[in-house]
Design a protein around this motif. Sequence first.
Motif, PDB file in Angstrom:
ATOM      1  N   GLY A  45      43.994  41.693  39.962  1.00  0.00           N
ATOM      2  CA  GLY A  45      42.766  41.497  39.194  1.00  0.00           C
ATOM      3  C   GLY A  45      42.630  42.583  38.164  1.00  0.00           C
ATOM      4  O   GLY A  45      43.615  43.165  37.719  1.00  0.00           O
ATOM      5  N   THR A  46      41.391  42.892  37.819  1.00  0.00           N
ATOM      6  CA  THR A  46      41.133  43.909  36.805  1.00  0.00           C
ATOM      7  C   THR A  46      41.086  45.290  37.442  1.00  0.00           C
ATOM      8  O   THR A  46      40.938  45.434  38.653  1.00  0.00           O
ATOM      9  CB  THR A  46      39.784  43.656  36.110  1.00  0.00           C
ATOM     10  OG1 THR A  46      38.725  43.864  37.053  1.00  0.00           O
ATOM     11  CG2 THR A  46      39.704  42.241  35.539  1.00  0.00           C
ATOM     12  N   VAL A  47      41.159  46.307  36.618  1.00  0.00           N
ATOM     13  CA  VAL A  47      41.053  47.676  37.102  1.00  0.00           C
ATOM     14  C   VAL A  47      39.672  47.907  37.726  1.00  0.00           C
ATOM     15  O   VAL A  47      39.557  48.582  38.747  1.00  0.00           O
ATOM     16  CB  VAL A  47      41.374  48.712  36.005  1.00  0.00           C
ATOM     17  CG1 VAL A  47      40.371  48.668  34.873  1.00  0.00           C
ATOM     18  CG2 VAL A  47      41.456  50.110  36.566  1.00  0.00           C
ATOM     19  N   GLU A  48      38.651  47.327  37.128  1.00  0.00           N
ATOM     20  CA  GLU A  48      37.299  47.478  37.673  1.00  0.00           C
ATOM     21  C   GLU A  48      37.205  46.883  39.075  1.00  0.00           C
ATOM     22  O   GLU A  48      36.561  47.446  39.962  1.00  0.00           O
ATOM     23  CB  GLU A  48      36.265  46.826  36.748  1.00  0.00           C
ATOM     24  CG  GLU A  48      36.081  47.537  35.421  1.00  0.00           C
ATOM     25  CD  GLU A  48      37.145  47.175  34.371  1.00  0.00           C
ATOM     26  OE1 GLU A  48      37.968  46.249  34.606  1.00  0.00           O
ATOM     27  OE2 GLU A  48      37.164  47.835  33.322  1.00  0.00           O
ATOM     28  N   GLU A  49      37.829  45.731  39.295  1.00  0.00           N
ATOM     29  CA  GLU A  49      37.808  45.086  40.612  1.00  0.00           C
ATOM     30  C   GLU A  49      38.574  45.907  41.648  1.00  0.00           C
ATOM     31  O   GLU A  49      38.096  46.128  42.755  1.00  0.00           O
ATOM     32  CB  GLU A  49      38.399  43.679  40.529  1.00  0.00           C
ATOM     33  CG  GLU A  49      37.537  42.725  39.736  1.00  0.00           C
ATOM     34  CD  GLU A  49      38.231  41.421  39.404  1.00  0.00           C
ATOM     35  OE1 GLU A  49      37.524  40.409  39.257  1.00  0.00           O
ATOM     36  OE2 GLU A  49      39.477  41.395  39.277  1.00  0.00           O
ATOM     37  N   VAL A  87      47.233  53.220  34.296  1.00  0.00           N
ATOM     38  CA  VAL A  87      46.234  52.154  34.299  1.00  0.00           C
ATOM     39  C   VAL A  87      45.002  52.638  33.540  1.00  0.00           C
ATOM     40  O   VAL A  87      44.183  53.398  34.083  1.00  0.00           O
ATOM     41  CB  VAL A  87      45.862  51.736  35.742  1.00  0.00           C
ATOM     42  CG1 VAL A  87      44.789  50.660  35.722  1.00  0.00           C
ATOM     43  CG2 VAL A  87      47.094  51.271  36.498  1.00  0.00           C
ATOM     44  N   VAL A 113      47.399  46.146  38.943  1.00  0.00           N
ATOM     45  CA  VAL A 113      46.456  45.607  37.956  1.00  0.00           C
ATOM     46  C   VAL A 113      47.077  45.550  36.562  1.00  0.00           C
ATOM     47  O   VAL A 113      46.420  45.783  35.571  1.00  0.00           O
ATOM     48  CB  VAL A 113      45.132  46.419  37.927  1.00  0.00           C
ATOM     49  CG1 VAL A 113      44.356  46.246  39.207  1.00  0.00           C
ATOM     50  CG2 VAL A 113      45.380  47.879  37.645  1.00  0.00           C
ATOM     51  N   ASN A 114      48.347  45.177  36.503  1.00  0.00           N
ATOM     52  CA  ASN A 114      49.053  45.186  35.223  1.00  0.00           C
ATOM     53  C   ASN A 114      49.138  43.821  34.552  1.00  0.00           C
ATOM     54  O   ASN A 114      49.803  43.670  33.545  1.00  0.00           O
ATOM     55  CB  ASN A 114      50.465  45.758  35.396  1.00  0.00           C
ATOM     56  CG  ASN A 114      51.316  44.927  36.340  1.00  0.00           C
ATOM     57  OD1 ASN A 114      50.821  44.023  37.002  1.00  0.00           O
ATOM     58  ND2 ASN A 114      52.598  45.234  36.403  1.00  0.00           N
ATOM     59  N   GLY A 115      48.485  42.816  35.105  1.00  0.00           N
ATOM     60  CA  GLY A 115      48.489  41.497  34.475  1.00  0.00           C
ATOM     61  C   GLY A 115      49.715  40.668  34.782  1.00  0.00           C
ATOM     62  O   GLY A 115      49.838  39.545  34.288  1.00  0.00           O
ATOM     63  N   SER A 147      41.146  53.636  34.872  1.00  0.00           N
ATOM     64  CA  SER A 147      41.055  53.881  36.319  1.00  0.00           C
ATOM     65  C   SER A 147      40.523  55.271  36.643  1.00  0.00           C
ATOM     66  O   SER A 147      39.760  55.433  37.598  1.00  0.00           O
ATOM     67  CB  SER A 147      42.407  53.647  37.007  1.00  0.00           C
ATOM     68  OG  SER A 147      43.403  54.544  36.554  1.00  0.00           O
ATOM     69  N   SER A 163      49.722  40.946  39.932  1.00  0.00           N
ATOM     70  CA  SER A 163      48.429  41.567  39.667  1.00  0.00           C
ATOM     71  C   SER A 163      47.354  41.026  40.601  1.00  0.00           C
ATOM     72  O   SER A 163      47.312  39.845  40.912  1.00  0.00           O
ATOM     73  CB  SER A 163      48.024  41.317  38.217  1.00  0.00           C
ATOM     74  OG  SER A 163      46.858  42.028  37.899  1.00  0.00           O
ATOM     75  N   SER A 217      37.663  45.236  46.003  1.00  0.00           N
ATOM     76  CA  SER A 217      39.076  45.318  46.378  1.00  0.00           C
ATOM     77  C   SER A 217      39.267  44.897  47.834  1.00  0.00           C
ATOM     78  O   SER A 217      40.280  44.275  48.175  1.00  0.00           O
ATOM     79  CB  SER A 217      39.645  46.717  46.128  1.00  0.00           C
ATOM     80  OG  SER A 217      39.025  47.686  46.938  1.00  0.00           O
TER      81      SER A 217
END
Length: 176
Positions: free
Chosen positions: A96-100, A61, A88-90, A64, A94, A107
């Motif tokens: 959401g985003t890696v940031e979320e 990821v 978080v792979n879309g 991350s 998934s 999270s």
Amino acid sequence: TRVSASDRQPPAASAATATTAPSSRPPPVFAIARRARSILIVALMTAMQESTLRMYWNPKVPGSEALAPDKTARGVDGFSVGLFQQQVNGSAYSWGTVEEAMNPATSSDMFLDRLAGVPGWMDLELTVAAQTVQVSAYPDAYAKWQSVAEQLVNDLKPTGGGAYSDSPTGTPTEEP
């Protein structure tokens, strides 16, 4: 009903420790004051099973590792990251985003939103509620954390006349 943290604490490095012992600062999931006691227990037992409250990053990821407070917390399960090991792979799975997923408060919100969306979740065994959200390959693994999660929730209950709510409307009720 949307369950989210409106009064968040900033992410704390102590929330991402290798142990499950309570730290001087509770995990961000406790910033959700006056929420259902049982939803907090489900969230904690899930995060304890998925990550032992460590903020796992994953080499599959991108980005991350840079967001991980503990670089030794390296996970390799699919495209999962964070306290809840959220994908978080879309894909359709998934979160959401890696940031979320790498933000403890966000999270936690994502987990709580999905749990609140499960019809009748409050009538389910807590382990079944966790499994319904996570769809783990090890559905019975959450049970071993239930007593620890219950103790943490009891120890860190709201103060100053506050109470947890076990009503779907979020109205605080006194604990038994």
